[in-house]
Design an enzyme around this catalytic site. Sequence first.
Site, PDB file in Angstrom:
ATOM      1  CG  ASN A 123      -6.109  -0.587   2.235  1.00 59.57           C
ATOM      2  OD1 ASN A 123      -5.444   0.079   1.380  1.00 59.57           O
ATOM      3  ND2 ASN A 123      -5.364  -1.217   3.190  1.00 59.57           N
ATOM      4  CG  HIS A 159      -2.731   3.555   3.265  1.00 60.41           C
ATOM      5  ND1 HIS A 159      -3.310   3.525   2.108  1.00 60.41           N
ATOM      6  CD2 HIS A 159      -2.590   2.158   3.925  1.00 60.41           C
ATOM      7  CE1 HIS A 159      -3.581   2.024   1.858  1.00 60.41           C
ATOM      8  NE2 HIS A 159      -3.342   1.584   3.010  1.00 60.41           N
ATOM      9  CB  CYS A 212      -1.052   0.035   1.110  1.00 59.26           C
ATOM     10  SG  CYS A 212      -2.216  -1.424   1.161  1.00 59.26           S
TER      11      CYS A 212
HETATM   12  N1  ACO Z   1     -16.759  -9.267  10.992  1.00 60.25           N
HETATM   13  C1  ACO Z   1     -17.126  -9.530  12.380  1.00 60.25           C
HETATM   14  N2  ACO Z   1     -16.103 -10.268  13.101  1.00 60.25           N
HETATM   15  C2  ACO Z   1     -14.868 -10.176  12.613  1.00 60.25           C
HETATM   16  C3  ACO Z   1     -14.651  -9.764  11.411  1.00 60.25           C
HETATM   17  C4  ACO Z   1     -15.588  -9.367  10.623  1.00 60.25           C
HETATM   18  N3  ACO Z   1     -15.354  -8.859   9.261  1.00 60.25           N
HETATM   19  N4  ACO Z   1     -13.356  -9.859  11.239  1.00 60.25           N
HETATM   20  C5  ACO Z   1     -12.810 -10.409  12.184  1.00 60.25           C
HETATM   21  N5  ACO Z   1     -13.735 -10.558  13.222  1.00 60.25           N
HETATM   22  C6  ACO Z   1     -13.641 -10.904  14.666  1.00 60.25           C
HETATM   23  C7  ACO Z   1     -12.607 -11.827  14.956  1.00 60.25           C
HETATM   24  O1  ACO Z   1     -12.706 -13.416  14.562  1.00 60.25           O
HETATM   25  C8  ACO Z   1     -12.566 -11.741  16.543  1.00 60.25           C
HETATM   26  O2  ACO Z   1     -13.325 -12.686  17.220  1.00 60.25           O
HETATM   27  P1  ACO Z   1     -13.093 -13.395  18.538  1.00 60.25           P
HETATM   28  O3  ACO Z   1     -12.796 -12.349  19.282  1.00 60.25           O
HETATM   29  O4  ACO Z   1     -13.953 -14.429  18.726  1.00 60.25           O
HETATM   30  O5  ACO Z   1     -11.531 -14.137  18.018  1.00 60.25           O
HETATM   31  C9  ACO Z   1     -12.975 -10.446  16.709  1.00 60.25           C
HETATM   32  O6  ACO Z   1     -13.776  -9.830  15.526  1.00 60.25           O
HETATM   33  C10 ACO Z   1     -12.187  -9.280  17.151  1.00 60.25           C
HETATM   34  O7  ACO Z   1     -10.887  -9.441  15.920  1.00 60.25           O
HETATM   35  P2  ACO Z   1      -9.821  -8.708  16.246  1.00 60.25           P
HETATM   36  O8  ACO Z   1      -8.593  -9.134  14.902  1.00 60.25           O
HETATM   37  O9  ACO Z   1      -9.172  -8.474  17.450  1.00 60.25           O
HETATM   38  O10 ACO Z   1     -10.462  -7.153  15.721  1.00 60.25           O
HETATM   39  P3  ACO Z   1      -9.639  -5.686  15.739  1.00 60.25           P
HETATM   40  O11 ACO Z   1     -10.217  -4.905  16.467  1.00 60.25           O
HETATM   41  O12 ACO Z   1      -8.052  -6.085  15.723  1.00 60.25           O
HETATM   42  O13 ACO Z   1     -10.089  -5.526  14.194  1.00 60.25           O
HETATM   43  C11 ACO Z   1      -8.968  -5.031  11.842  1.00 60.25           C
HETATM   44  C12 ACO Z   1      -9.523  -6.105  13.140  1.00 60.25           C
HETATM   45  C13 ACO Z   1      -9.975  -4.157  11.707  1.00 60.25           C
HETATM   46  C14 ACO Z   1      -8.573  -6.048  11.079  1.00 60.25           C
HETATM   47  C15 ACO Z   1      -7.729  -4.427  12.620  1.00 60.25           C
HETATM   48  O14 ACO Z   1      -6.965  -5.362  13.322  1.00 60.25           O
HETATM   49  C16 ACO Z   1      -7.049  -3.509  11.401  1.00 60.25           C
HETATM   50  O15 ACO Z   1      -7.618  -2.650  10.987  1.00 60.25           O
HETATM   51  N6  ACO Z   1      -5.668  -3.940  11.253  1.00 60.25           N
HETATM   52  C17 ACO Z   1      -4.970  -3.221  10.200  1.00 60.25           C
HETATM   53  C18 ACO Z   1      -5.354  -4.009   9.032  1.00 60.25           C
HETATM   54  C19 ACO Z   1      -4.770  -2.794   7.895  1.00 60.25           C
HETATM   55  O16 ACO Z   1      -4.849  -1.970   7.799  1.00 60.25           O
HETATM   56  N7  ACO Z   1      -4.431  -3.865   6.817  1.00 60.25           N
HETATM   57  C20 ACO Z   1      -4.073  -3.082   5.511  1.00 60.25           C
HETATM   58  C21 ACO Z   1      -2.578  -2.588   5.399  1.00 60.25           C
HETATM   59  S1  ACO Z   1      -1.873  -1.842   4.088  1.00 60.25           S
HETATM   60  C22 ACO Z   1      -1.753  -2.964   2.735  1.00 60.25           C
HETATM   61  O17 ACO Z   1      -0.619  -3.143   2.404  1.00 60.25           O
HETATM   62  C23 ACO Z   1      -2.704  -3.723   2.292  1.00 60.25           C
END
Ligand code: ACO
Length: 331
Positions: free
Chosen positions: A282, A252, A119
């Site tokens: 994203n 970003h 990204c």
């Molecule tokens: N819908 C519902 N529940 C979900 C979903 C979903 N889409 N996705 C995950 N969950 C659940 C998980 O299974 C977990 O359940 P559990 O507690 O029973 O295990 C719960 O939600 C919490 O999951 P977490 O991973 O702790 O949630 P978090 O608050 O960390 O949010 C997220 C997840 C949004 C992915 C966050 O970690 C994030 O934004 N990370 C950065 C990702 C990013 O920016 N990536 C791109 C980088 S740029 C590139 O180069 C592509």
Amino acid sequence: MLGTAQGVRIGITGLGVHVPDKVLTNAELAEIVETSDEWIRERTGIRERRIAADDEALTDIALPAARAALEDAGVDAADIDFLVCATVTPDMMFPTSSALLADTLGMPNAAAYDLLAGCTGFVYAIAQAYGMLASGLSRRALVIGGDVLSKILDWEDRSTLVLFGDGAGAVVMEPVDRGGFLGFELGADGGGGEYLWYPGSGSRHFENPESFVKMNGREVFKFATRVMVSSASEILAECGKTVDDVDVYVPHQANKRIIDYAVAKLGIPPEKTIVNVDRFGNTSSGSIPLALADARADGRLHDGALVLLTGMGAGLTWGSALVEWTNGRPS
Ligand code: ACO
């Protein structure tokens, strides 16, 4: 890598963007995987994203963006001598999407290649174009950033599926008589690469041939919040500027919570910050040019505006650029 601009001024003189027509809402995603509009909005700030059609590839969405940037700059395609396209979703590994685009656009004099930096690709690509132009190797460059991540996502994996969208943007870069880029900070940490990876996409053999984007969201979140702040702080200090000097902050667009964290930690007023992750998700290398286009549509890119761009992504990579906006080309 950290450095300030020396000598000739190089600026952005044209900007164009394009997204696929199809809108995919959170409610529609909830019919595909176990998720909800509420979860996605609370955790990411995303409401909807654009998704390419089955027969749409990267160059199909990059081409209109490139044409719009050239038209905006008032530049003939044939006068571009350097084309770099940042993407992790090229039409194919080769011929490169850049070479295909240069051919379609009519750029017989252009060097053209693709650049892989997750990204952060667009920020890396403008730094490359800056170097080519400042050294005199290139006179006029077209920089494209775009991705169709929907093509490489696992449509059964809710933890990645809800985050991404498709889109592209392009800028024309050339010498300007005022303003222009002040400096760049770029970095990479392959040690964290395993937190956001695409196994099976290259020459490394994996026992499990399933080839989709894999992500450890919590680790990427920690990395993102750290580098969004450190990269911006370093480039501002290196250029002798403070956050008070910044008129427009273009982070970003990965997750609204990451942007909110960076804004609070850096002390940049939210009203100076561009946010469109709610509409596009994203879009990887398309994210920063799409946000720049929104900034311009809002009338924020006035002549002389100090614009801070910061990207981060797979690699893991990150990068910032500081530019004094120039409206219009040198006469
Ligand atoms: N819908 C519902 N529940 C979900 C979903 C979903 N889409 N996705 C995950 N969950 C659940 C998980 O299974 C977990 O359940 P559990 O507690 O029973 O295990 C719960 O939600 C919490 O999951 P977490 O991973 O702790 O949630 P978090 O608050 O960390 O949010 C997220 C997840 C949004 C992915 C966050 O970690 C994030 O934004 N990370 C950065 C990702 C990013 O920016 N990536 C791109 C980088 S740029 C590139 O180069 C592509």
